[in-house]
Structures are given as C-alpha cells and as structure tokens.
Design an enzyme around this catalytic site. Sequence first.
Site, PDB file in Angstrom:
ATOM      1  N   PRO A 123       0.777   0.826  -9.570  1.00  0.00           N
ATOM      2  CA  PRO A 123      -0.619   1.271  -9.700  1.00  0.00           C
ATOM      3  C   PRO A 123      -1.298   0.714 -10.953  1.00  0.00           C
ATOM      4  O   PRO A 123      -2.512   0.788 -11.085  1.00  0.00           O
ATOM      5  CB  PRO A 123      -0.508   2.796  -9.757  1.00  0.00           C
ATOM      6  CG  PRO A 123       0.917   3.115 -10.004  1.00  0.00           C
ATOM      7  CD  PRO A 123       1.740   1.931  -9.639  1.00  0.00           C
TER       8      PRO A 123
ATOM      9  N   GLU B 106       8.709   6.743 -12.345  1.00  0.00           N
ATOM     10  CA  GLU B 106       7.573   6.701 -13.274  1.00  0.00           C
ATOM     11  C   GLU B 106       7.173   5.276 -13.603  1.00  0.00           C
ATOM     12  O   GLU B 106       6.147   5.044 -14.214  1.00  0.00           O
ATOM     13  CB  GLU B 106       7.922   7.436 -14.572  1.00  0.00           C
ATOM     14  CG  GLU B 106       8.220   8.911 -14.375  1.00  0.00           C
ATOM     15  CD  GLU B 106       7.125   9.627 -13.625  1.00  0.00           C
ATOM     16  OE1 GLU B 106       5.963   9.580 -14.058  1.00  0.00           O
ATOM     17  OE2 GLU B 106       7.427  10.209 -12.566  1.00  0.00           O
TER      18      GLU B 106
ATOM     19  N   ARG C 191      -0.952 -13.219   7.505  1.00  0.00           N
ATOM     20  CA  ARG C 191      -1.952 -13.524   8.541  1.00  0.00           C
ATOM     21  C   ARG C 191      -2.879 -14.670   8.142  1.00  0.00           C
ATOM     22  O   ARG C 191      -3.576 -15.227   8.980  1.00  0.00           O
ATOM     23  CB  ARG C 191      -2.742 -12.276   8.951  1.00  0.00           C
ATOM     24  CG  ARG C 191      -3.508 -11.633   7.841  1.00  0.00           C
ATOM     25  CD  ARG C 191      -4.104 -10.318   8.282  1.00  0.00           C
ATOM     26  NE  ARG C 191      -5.094 -10.503   9.329  1.00  0.00           N
ATOM     27  CZ  ARG C 191      -6.329 -10.946   9.114  1.00  0.00           C
ATOM     28  NH1 ARG C 191      -6.719 -11.271   7.899  1.00  0.00           N
ATOM     29  NH2 ARG C 191      -7.167 -11.080  10.125  1.00  0.00           N
TER      30      ARG C 191
ATOM     31  N   ASP D 269     -13.247 -12.483   8.839  1.00  0.00           N
ATOM     32  CA  ASP D 269     -12.775 -11.189   8.345  1.00  0.00           C
ATOM     33  C   ASP D 269     -13.764 -10.568   7.375  1.00  0.00           C
ATOM     34  O   ASP D 269     -14.500 -11.273   6.701  1.00  0.00           O
ATOM     35  CB  ASP D 269     -11.479 -11.363   7.531  1.00  0.00           C
ATOM     36  CG  ASP D 269     -10.279 -11.587   8.407  1.00  0.00           C
ATOM     37  OD1 ASP D 269     -10.377 -11.355   9.616  1.00  0.00           O
ATOM     38  OD2 ASP D 269      -9.248 -12.007   7.852  1.00  0.00           O
TER      39      ASP D 269
HETATM   40  N1  ADE Z   1       3.097   1.978  -6.413  1.00  0.00           N
HETATM   41  C1  ADE Z   1       2.601   3.231  -6.558  1.00  0.00           C
HETATM   42  N2  ADE Z   1       1.273   3.236  -6.354  1.00  0.00           N
HETATM   43  C2  ADE Z   1       0.908   1.961  -6.074  1.00  0.00           C
HETATM   44  C3  ADE Z   1      -0.322   1.314  -5.803  1.00  0.00           C
HETATM   45  N3  ADE Z   1      -1.471   2.004  -5.750  1.00  0.00           N
HETATM   46  N4  ADE Z   1      -0.323  -0.008  -5.572  1.00  0.00           N
HETATM   47  C4  ADE Z   1       0.823  -0.713  -5.642  1.00  0.00           C
HETATM   48  N5  ADE Z   1       2.018  -0.158  -5.899  1.00  0.00           N
HETATM   49  C5  ADE Z   1       2.069   1.156  -6.117  1.00  0.00           C
END
Ligand code: ADE
Length: 238
Positions: A94, A122, A160, A175
């Site tokens: 994230p 984490e 793709r 797309d």
């Molecule tokens: N791992 C946990 N959340 C994620 C996200 N939003 N994008 C990529 N990998 C992740």
Amino acid sequence: MKIDVLTIFPEFFEQVFDFGIIRRAKLAGIVDINVHDIREFATDKHQMTDDRPFGGGDGMVMKAEPIFLAIEHLLGTSNREEYAAGTKVILLSPQGRPLKQAFAKEIAECANHLVLICGRYEGVDERVNETLVTDEISIGDYVLSGGEPAAIVLSDAIIRLLPEALGSETSAENDSFSNGLLDCPHYTRPAEFRGMKVPEVLLNGNHAEIEKWRHEKALEKTRKFRPDLLTGENGECE
Ligand code: ADE
C-alpha cells in the site's frame, strides 16, 4: 514475458491465471507464470518468513533473507544494478506508487521478466526495497491483507496488453484510461430490452456520429466519476 510470483500463499494463485485472456496467453506461449513459496527459501528449522519489528510495535515484518535468497535463485544476483535488461522486481504494497494504465503499458512494452513480491503482515524488511525492488506498486488507497490480490491485478493489467494477447489490437486502444478518459457505455442486442432502448445514434450506421456520441459519453462519465483525470491532478492528461 516471464512472470515469477513470490508469496507465502502459493495456493492463492492455483486457478486465477487459468481463465480468459490470461489462459489463452499462457497456452500461446506469450506469458509463462510461475509461483514460488517464499517459505522454501527460509533457512531456519521452522521456516520462518516473518519476525517481530525492531523498535517494537504491533504485527510482524517479513524477513529479508528468504526474499533475498529467492531473488538470487531466480535472477542470479540480489543487486538490482545487475539485473538483466527488461527485468523488473515489483513489490506490491500500500506504500507503493498507484498503479496506472500507463505503467502497465510501459511494462508490457519494455519488460520481459517480472518478479512480483507479495508483501504480508505489517510490511517487508526495508532492505528488500533498498536493494532488490525496482518498483513498488499499490493498487489503490486501501489496505489488503496481503499483496497477492494486487499481484493478480497487476499481472492481468499487463498480460492483456502484451502483443497478440488480445483478440484485436483495437480493443486495448479503446480501453478506459488509454486516452485519458473512462470508456463510453456499450450496448448489444436486443435494441429494446424491457422497455429500455439503445440510444438511436448507435443504430443508424453513421460512424462519424457514433464516434462523436462515444466521445461525449466518455467525457460525461469521466466528469462525473473521475474529474481528476480531466484536470491532470493524476498526471494523465494535462
Ligand atoms: N498490499 C496491501 N494493500 C495493498 C495495496 N493497496 N496495493 C498493493 N499491495 C497491497
């Protein structure tokens, strides 16, 4: 293109790559996908892939060593400066750069070997990022319990776009995002369904008018749902 996925849950990927365009691309030899269990590269007797964070705090952190060993096994080096041209090691997390169509396109065009590292817990020991990873990618501003779904999303978006993976070249060109706008609405037969009619313009065979309508509708949808795409806030179209 070769894709190697590093995960502690290899079973997660058992069937996801066996449908539709990805299955066809695999059968045609356009992509070769292999999933590896990070645990197999753990050296201690319990095959631990995670440990407590230095400095304290909640949760566990994925250990550096099993990931380094996995990368050395796959690429022959754990120094990203020494990777072969066209090799990308991508950490899904994230904290990464938000995934955009332009990135998928660039990878489909320029890379020939991807190693996708699925983070868990984490996070991942930062030395993995500092030494092994060429790109850290997030699939959106929300936290998943692991990078596995993100690795699937990223793989799909790239595969793709590989030459010859889609039936027709134009389907990718049209797309959403490829022209900086969301895609326009689509309809198929019947022309009237439960009293709901297909817009007249799509039935009259006037291609110039149809193109104009599609562009207007794409703009309308983009204005409504993704105005950021129009203002260039997201870097798509200035
Ligand atoms: N791992 C946990 N959340 C994620 C996200 N939003 N994008 C990529 N990998 C992740």
